[in-house]
Enzyme design. Structure first.
Site, PDB file in Angstrom:
ATOM      1  N   HIS A  17     -48.348-121.155  -8.483  1.00  0.00           N
ATOM      2  CA  HIS A  17     -48.194-120.210  -7.354  1.00  0.00           C
ATOM      3  C   HIS A  17     -47.381-119.003  -7.835  1.00  0.00           C
ATOM      4  O   HIS A  17     -46.172-119.097  -8.009  1.00  0.00           O
ATOM      5  CB  HIS A  17     -47.474-120.882  -6.184  1.00  0.00           C
ATOM      6  CG  HIS A  17     -47.388-120.021  -4.964  1.00  0.00           C
ATOM      7  ND1 HIS A  17     -47.805-120.439  -3.723  1.00  0.00           N
ATOM      8  CD2 HIS A  17     -46.934-118.752  -4.772  1.00  0.00           C
ATOM      9  CE1 HIS A  17     -47.610-119.489  -2.838  1.00  0.00           C
ATOM     10  NE2 HIS A  17     -47.074-118.438  -3.450  1.00  0.00           N
ATOM     11  N   HIS A  19     -46.902-114.499  -7.732  1.00  0.00           N
ATOM     12  CA  HIS A  19     -47.241-113.135  -7.301  1.00  0.00           C
ATOM     13  C   HIS A  19     -46.983-112.188  -8.469  1.00  0.00           C
ATOM     14  O   HIS A  19     -45.842-112.086  -8.941  1.00  0.00           O
ATOM     15  CB  HIS A  19     -46.368-112.697  -6.121  1.00  0.00           C
ATOM     16  CG  HIS A  19     -46.557-113.558  -4.911  1.00  0.00           C
ATOM     17  ND1 HIS A  19     -47.464-113.257  -3.911  1.00  0.00           N
ATOM     18  CD2 HIS A  19     -45.972-114.729  -4.542  1.00  0.00           C
ATOM     19  CE1 HIS A  19     -47.413-114.199  -2.977  1.00  0.00           C
ATOM     20  NE2 HIS A  19     -46.523-115.107  -3.338  1.00  0.00           N
ATOM     21  N   LYS A 103     -56.675-118.809  -0.517  1.00  0.00           N
ATOM     22  CA  LYS A 103     -55.353-118.841   0.102  1.00  0.00           C
ATOM     23  C   LYS A 103     -55.454-118.533   1.592  1.00  0.00           C
ATOM     24  O   LYS A 103     -56.048-117.525   1.984  1.00  0.00           O
ATOM     25  CB  LYS A 103     -54.449-117.808  -0.597  1.00  0.00           C
ATOM     26  CG  LYS A 103     -53.027-117.713  -0.063  1.00  0.00           C
ATOM     27  CD  LYS A 103     -52.179-118.915  -0.454  1.00  0.00           C
ATOM     28  CE  LYS A 103     -50.840-118.921   0.271  1.00  0.00           C
ATOM     29  NZ  LYS A 103     -49.807-118.149  -0.375  1.00  0.00           N
ATOM     30  N   HIS A 140     -50.208-121.169   3.109  1.00  0.00           N
ATOM     31  CA  HIS A 140     -48.856-120.761   3.514  1.00  0.00           C
ATOM     32  C   HIS A 140     -48.633-121.444   4.862  1.00  0.00           C
ATOM     33  O   HIS A 140     -49.117-120.979   5.885  1.00  0.00           O
ATOM     34  CB  HIS A 140     -48.726-119.235   3.630  1.00  0.00           C
ATOM     35  CG  HIS A 140     -47.321-118.821   3.948  1.00  0.00           C
ATOM     36  ND1 HIS A 140     -46.543-118.066   3.113  1.00  0.00           N
ATOM     37  CD2 HIS A 140     -46.530-119.105   5.016  1.00  0.00           C
ATOM     38  CE1 HIS A 140     -45.341-117.902   3.635  1.00  0.00           C
ATOM     39  NE2 HIS A 140     -45.308-118.516   4.804  1.00  0.00           N
ATOM     40  N   HIS A 178     -45.143-123.959  -1.544  1.00  0.00           N
ATOM     41  CA  HIS A 178     -43.694-123.727  -1.411  1.00  0.00           C
ATOM     42  C   HIS A 178     -43.056-124.471  -0.230  1.00  0.00           C
ATOM     43  O   HIS A 178     -42.494-123.872   0.674  1.00  0.00           O
ATOM     44  CB  HIS A 178     -43.371-122.228  -1.319  1.00  0.00           C
ATOM     45  CG  HIS A 178     -44.304-121.396  -0.476  1.00  0.00           C
ATOM     46  ND1 HIS A 178     -44.604-121.701   0.822  1.00  0.00           N
ATOM     47  CD2 HIS A 178     -44.993-120.264  -0.758  1.00  0.00           C
ATOM     48  CE1 HIS A 178     -45.440-120.791   1.286  1.00  0.00           C
ATOM     49  NE2 HIS A 178     -45.692-119.911   0.359  1.00  0.00           N
ATOM     50  N   ASP A 251     -43.632-119.352  -6.856  1.00  0.00           N
ATOM     51  CA  ASP A 251     -43.647-118.334  -5.799  1.00  0.00           C
ATOM     52  C   ASP A 251     -42.797-117.129  -6.205  1.00  0.00           C
ATOM     53  O   ASP A 251     -42.189-116.475  -5.354  1.00  0.00           O
ATOM     54  CB  ASP A 251     -43.176-118.896  -4.452  1.00  0.00           C
ATOM     55  CG  ASP A 251     -43.577-117.977  -3.285  1.00  0.00           C
ATOM     56  OD1 ASP A 251     -44.459-117.131  -3.474  1.00  0.00           O
ATOM     57  OD2 ASP A 251     -42.990-118.113  -2.193  1.00  0.00           O
TER      58      ASP A 251
END
Ligand code: DOR
Ligand code: ZN
Length: 354
Positions: A17, A19, A103, A140, A178, A251
């Site tokens: 995971h 970004h 996602k 999420h 997460h 994350d």
């Protein structure tokens, strides 16, 4: 393998995971992951988000161009689910190896989620397709309803949305991303093997007090937010348990100073620069060094049905200083640097030079 009390050697890890952003900052942040991890699941919450095969392919190319020479790193792309995403795009993307998962951001739940799904029932056609082809759904798991307390949003999502979803699609492969609560741990542990969860380093180190220590500290603000200490303790037990349903997902979510030090600061913690060292500290403190490899390098690949990495990486017991801030190549303006997680601290494990 633990070679000695002072060294640990494991298969190269993957980050399930991550970004990476886009544009100049992408080049400034990707090396921290690419130099350590073999693969990473890349979050699609750009603006506009990654919703087509073409945009995923183009973004992947930009990531690969930004990887430093000598690093062998594979970005695994994901699709961003919207109310009107077509099942054909998901199916083709998954079968052609363009998308490794999709996602689900409930609308307005976090950074760049305004294109997210407004009602899970509206995309049953996508869930049906994903269940049939075995495509992982990455969630999420928070509600965005303003009348739900921010610290309850994960638990409420599980009860109101995730449990009903899995009653409708019981074989859907789901990664609850997460996770931050005992509720999420219990849910995953009591599910079948089609449900798993990622756990971040920051949720293993901080509880919600960190956001308010001596003042308002946006550097510890992320979503889902850190919770009470009992949840942090339970997360540490889960992560270090060796159970196949829990694996590494940082994350890591960089935001420059300008966006953190604002009256409406962005959610996200940039932990990529010392992620592995950060996790390892927790495993050592929990007397679970022998289970580190399962969490970092095995459980995630097995869940995604991907081969384990072959290369190895070693960490040695040696202090490492985490810089106060990191310049991510944005013209050297101090307001455009990023503060790493553990900023200004000393960590006790370092990655050994090859
Ligand atoms: O803290 C977070 N930051 N949580 C998310 O879900 C998104 C991420 C981001 O993109 O900044
Ligand atoms: Zn994220």
């Amino acid at each position: 393998m633990i070679n000695s009390f002072n060294e640990i050697s494991i298969l190269k890890p993957d980050d399930w995971h991550l970004h990476l952003r886009d544009g100049k900052i992408l080049k400034g942040v990707v090396s921290y992951t690419a130099n350590v991890f073999s693969r990473a699941i890349i979050m699609p919450n750009l603006d506009p988000p990654i919703t087509t095969l073409n945009s995923a392919k183009e973004y992947k190319k930009r990531i690969i161009q930004a990887i430093p020479k000598g690093a062998s790193f594979t970005p695994l792309m994901t699709a961003y689910l919207t109310d009107d995403m077509s099942p054909e795009v998901l199916e083709r993307g998954f079968k052609e190896g363009i998308f490794y998962g999709a996602k689900l951001y409930p609308v307005n739940v976090t950074t760049n989620s305004s294109y997210g799904v407004t009602d899970l029932n509206k995309i049953d056609n996508l869930f049906e397709t994903m269940e049939r082809i075995g495509m992982p759904l990455l969630i999420h798991g928070e509600v965005s309803d303003l009348d739900v307390d921010v610290f309850d949003r994960e638990a409420v999502f599980i009860e109101r949305h995730l449990e009903p979803l899995l009653r409708r699609f019981s074989s859907l492969r789901v990664v609850l991303e997460h996770i931050t609560t005992i509720d999420a741990i219990d849910f995953v542990e009591n599910s079948k093997s089609n449900i798993a969860a990622t756990i971040t380093p920051h949720h293993l180190h901080i509880n919600r007090n960190a956001m308010f220590l001596g003042g308002l500290r946006s550097d510890f603000y992320c979503l889902p937010t850190a919770k009470r200490e009992i949840h942090r303790i339970a997360l540490r037990k889960a992560a270090t348990s060796g159970k196949a349903c829990f694996f590494l997902g940082t994350d890591s979510a960089p935001h420059t100073r300008k966006f953190k030090e604002s009256s409406c600061g962005c959610a996200g913690i940039f932990n990529a620069p010392f992620a592995l060292e950060s996790y390892l500290k927790v495993f050592e403190e929990e007397n679970a060094l022998s289970r580190f490899e399962a969490f970092a390098s095995i459980n995630g690949a097995n869940f995604y049905g991907l081969p384990l990495n072959i290369e190895k990486i070693s960490l040695v017991k040696k202090d490492i200083f985490v810089p106060k801030s990191i310049n991510v190549g944005l013209e050297g303006d101090p307001n455009d640097s990023v503060k790493p997680f553990h900023s200004g601290e000393i960590l006790g494990w370092s990655i050994a030079a090859n």
